[in-house]
Design a protein around this motif. Structure first.
Motif, PDB file in Angstrom:
ATOM      1  N   ASP A 267       0.822  -1.218   0.000  1.00 56.95           N
ATOM      2  CA  ASP A 267       0.000   0.000   0.000  1.00 56.95           C
ATOM      3  C   ASP A 267       0.857   1.270   0.000  1.00 56.95           C
ATOM      4  OD1 ASP A 267      -2.387  -1.309  -0.166  1.00 56.95           O
ATOM      5  OD2 ASP A 267      -2.776  -1.318   1.992  1.00 56.95           O
ATOM      6  N   GLY A 268       1.925   1.231  -0.796  1.00 56.78           N
ATOM      7  CA  GLY A 268       2.771   2.419  -0.947  1.00 56.78           C
ATOM      8  C   GLY A 268       3.864   2.552   0.093  1.00 56.78           C
ATOM      9  N   ASP A 269       3.852   1.735   1.157  1.00 57.24           N
ATOM     10  CA  ASP A 269       4.916   1.790   2.176  1.00 57.24           C
ATOM     11  C   ASP A 269       6.015   0.799   1.807  1.00 57.24           C
ATOM     12  OD1 ASP A 269       3.393   3.590   3.637  1.00 57.24           O
ATOM     13  OD2 ASP A 269       2.429   2.016   4.834  1.00 57.24           O
ATOM     14  N   ARG A 270       7.259   1.230   1.986  1.00 55.35           N
ATOM     15  CA  ARG A 270       8.379   0.342   1.684  1.00 55.35           C
ATOM     16  C   ARG A 270       8.434  -0.820   2.668  1.00 55.35           C
ATOM     17  NH1 ARG A 270      13.848   3.494   1.417  1.00 55.35           N
ATOM     18  NH2 ARG A 270      14.646   1.418   1.769  1.00 55.35           N
ATOM     19  N   VAL A 271       8.776  -1.999   2.176  1.00 56.77           N
ATOM     20  CA  VAL A 271       8.896  -3.177   3.036  1.00 56.77           C
ATOM     21  C   VAL A 271      10.371  -3.560   3.149  1.00 56.77           C
ATOM     22  CG1 VAL A 271       8.423  -5.658   3.179  1.00 56.77           C
ATOM     23  CG2 VAL A 271       6.587  -4.080   2.582  1.00 56.77           C
ATOM     24  N   GLU A 272      10.862  -3.608   4.395  1.00 54.30           N
ATOM     25  CA  GLU A 272      12.241  -4.043   4.635  1.00 54.30           C
ATOM     26  C   GLU A 272      12.281  -5.350   5.415  1.00 54.30           C
ATOM     27  OE1 GLU A 272      14.077  -0.772   6.592  1.00 54.30           O
ATOM     28  OE2 GLU A 272      13.801   0.601   4.907  1.00 54.30           O
ATOM     29  N   ASP A 273      11.135  -5.705   6.025  1.00 52.75           N
ATOM     30  CA  ASP A 273      11.101  -6.880   6.897  1.00 52.75           C
ATOM     31  C   ASP A 273       9.724  -7.554   6.784  1.00 52.75           C
ATOM     32  OD1 ASP A 273      10.708  -8.170   9.810  1.00 52.75           O
ATOM     33  OD2 ASP A 273      12.841  -8.010   9.349  1.00 52.75           O
ATOM     34  N   PRO A 274       9.662  -8.903   6.808  1.00 48.30           N
ATOM     35  CA  PRO A 274       8.363  -9.586   6.724  1.00 48.30           C
ATOM     36  C   PRO A 274       7.383  -9.180   7.838  1.00 48.30           C
ATOM     37  CG  PRO A 274      10.149 -11.138   6.355  1.00 48.30           C
ATOM     38  CD  PRO A 274      10.785  -9.854   6.776  1.00 48.30           C
ATOM     39  N   SER A 275       7.899  -8.760   8.991  1.00 44.66           N
ATOM     40  CA  SER A 275       7.011  -8.379  10.106  1.00 44.66           C
ATOM     41  C   SER A 275       6.139  -7.174   9.730  1.00 44.66           C
ATOM     42  CB  SER A 275       7.828  -8.055  11.364  1.00 44.66           C
ATOM     43  OG  SER A 275       8.663  -6.949  11.128  1.00 44.66           O
ATOM     44  N   GLN A 276       6.643  -6.319   8.816  1.00 42.33           N
ATOM     45  CA  GLN A 276       5.849  -5.162   8.369  1.00 42.33           C
ATOM     46  C   GLN A 276       4.615  -5.620   7.592  1.00 42.33           C
ATOM     47  OE1 GLN A 276       9.786  -3.379   6.873  1.00 42.33           O
ATOM     48  NE2 GLN A 276       8.352  -1.679   6.739  1.00 42.33           N
ATOM     49  N   ILE A 277       4.770  -6.701   6.816  1.00 43.39           N
ATOM     50  CA  ILE A 277       3.629  -7.239   6.059  1.00 43.39           C
ATOM     51  C   ILE A 277       2.590  -7.781   7.030  1.00 43.39           C
ATOM     52  CG2 ILE A 277       2.910  -8.916   4.297  1.00 43.39           C
ATOM     53  CD1 ILE A 277       5.918  -8.887   3.388  1.00 43.39           C
ATOM     54  N   ALA A 278       3.060  -8.566   8.015  1.00 42.92           N
ATOM     55  CA  ALA A 278       2.149  -9.167   9.001  1.00 42.92           C
ATOM     56  C   ALA A 278       1.379  -8.099   9.760  1.00 42.92           C
ATOM     57  CB  ALA A 278       2.942 -10.047   9.967  1.00 42.92           C
ATOM     58  N   SER A 279       2.074  -7.049  10.215  1.00 41.98           N
ATOM     59  CA  SER A 279       1.394  -6.016  11.013  1.00 41.98           C
ATOM     60  C   SER A 279       0.438  -5.207  10.143  1.00 41.98           C
ATOM     61  CB  SER A 279       2.401  -5.100  11.713  1.00 41.98           C
ATOM     62  OG  SER A 279       3.172  -4.397  10.780  1.00 41.98           O
ATOM     63  N   HIS A 280       0.759  -5.008   8.863  1.00 45.95           N
ATOM     64  CA  HIS A 280      -0.120  -4.275   7.947  1.00 45.95           C
ATOM     65  C   HIS A 280      -1.401  -5.076   7.680  1.00 45.95           C
ATOM     66  CE1 HIS A 280      -0.534  -1.009   4.906  1.00 45.95           C
ATOM     67  NE2 HIS A 280      -1.325  -1.891   4.324  1.00 45.95           N
ATOM     68  N   VAL A 281      -1.235  -6.389   7.443  1.00 48.02           N
ATOM     69  CA  VAL A 281      -2.395  -7.253   7.167  1.00 48.02           C
ATOM     70  C   VAL A 281      -3.288  -7.338   8.397  1.00 48.02           C
ATOM     71  CG1 VAL A 281      -3.114  -9.622   6.630  1.00 48.02           C
ATOM     72  CG2 VAL A 281      -1.222  -8.581   5.365  1.00 48.02           C
TER      73      VAL A 281
END
Length: 311
Positions: A267-281
């Motif tokens: 959603d336009g935010d840069r991803v550097e770590d898989p934990s960012q995907i989990a917290s976004h979902v």
């Protein structure tokens, strides 16, 4: 020695203890000759609503045929499971009482600090004389413990937690419930774990209304891309989350994601770590849309995904 005036601790315990109950659960087990016999387990719980809703651990009530709840005044009531969640090891049961029950005050576990004094209260055997109390400090916050149903974010304390006060409250010096006691380390002294009360607050409404917790899910497992990993495998990006697995028939599978794709943004935010995907979902609702920015063999793609319920 705990450097807090005695009356502060006594007042905190008196305030919280009246809401602590004993929960006896009867499970039916089968032996090798297929004979069925009842086995009784014990745990604790804390009243969270005067209408008779009680918060406890999922493992205290799991597979129970019958639940017997003993209040601090000695009354014994029949309990029924309203909702349970294996992921957080929390459950809500309900008793029907003629008078309103004394509900505990729920605190804010986000305000906890390591070194803070806490007390574990439990009613392991429903004995006369009321609940039992142990005291200690918060040893550590945000401990990630691998449980059977996933990773649990727990508070670590050295207040003695035994199987009997599992499901009971961990309270601060104001008598507020800051966590729910869940487990001890069997081979180590002074290490107990508790589920933060804010975790419980976030799912209570859903447990009471729907009986379970609906969790958003897209169905990918990924690992962090490091410069070393990128060099070793000749990856087209030096940061992001490399997809290691796509669950069959998941939203990610339906959207055409593949193993080896690198997630560079969500959603336009840069991803550097898989934990960012989990917290976004986690912040999404079922049927919401999100857009992943994918690097596939050096080509950048924008892939929309519809979030589904975790099976």
């Amino acid at each position: 020695m705990i450097p807090v005036p005695e009356d502060v601790l006594v007042n905190a315990v008196e305030k919280a203890a009246k809401s602590v109950v004993n929960i006896a659960s009867v499970r039916m087990l089968q032996d090798q000759l297929f004979r069925v016999f009842p086995v009784e387990g014990v745990g604790s719980g804390v009243v969270i609503d005067e209408k008779g809703y009680i918060l406890t651990n999922n493992h205290v009530i799991d597979d129970a045929e019958r639940l017997k709840v003993t209040l601090t005044d000695g009354r014994v009531l029949r309990g029924r499971v309203v909702g349970s969640d294996e992921v957080t090891d929390l459950a809500v049961i309900k008793v029907e009482a003629e008078q309103p029950l004394p509900a505990a005050e729920l605190g804010n576990s986000d305000e906890l600090k390591a070194g803070q004094i806490v007390m574990a209260i439990g009613n392991p055997f429903g004995l006369t004389g009321g609940p039992a109390v142990t005291a200690g400090i918060i040893s550590s916050l945000n401990r990630s413990i691998q449980a059977r149903s996933g990773v649990l974010e727990l508070i670590q304390t050295d207040a003695a937690i035994n199987p009997g006060n599992s499901g009971g409250p961990l309270v601060n010096t104001k008598g507020q419930v800051v966590a729910i006691n869940t487990a001890n380390m069997p081979y180590a002294q002074g290490i107990g774990f508790a589920v933060p009360i804010n975790t419980a607050k976030s799912i209570l409404k859903e447990l009471i209304e729907r009986g379970k917790v609906t969790r958003p899910w897209i169905g990918v497992s990924s690992m962090r891309v490091t410069p070393q990993l990128a060099r070793y495998y000749g990856l087209p990006a030096s940061e992001g989350a490399l997809i290691a697995k796509v669950e069959p028939y998941s939203p990610a599978d339906d959207a055409g994601l593949r193993r080896g794709d690198i997630i560079e943004g969500i959603d336009g935010d840069r991803v550097e770590d898989p934990s960012q995907i989990a917290s976004h979902v986690r912040k999404k609702h079922v049927n919401d849309q999100l857009t992943l920015t994918i690097n596939r063999y050096g080509r950048q793609l924008q892939i929309p995904i519809q979030v589904d319920e975790r099976p």
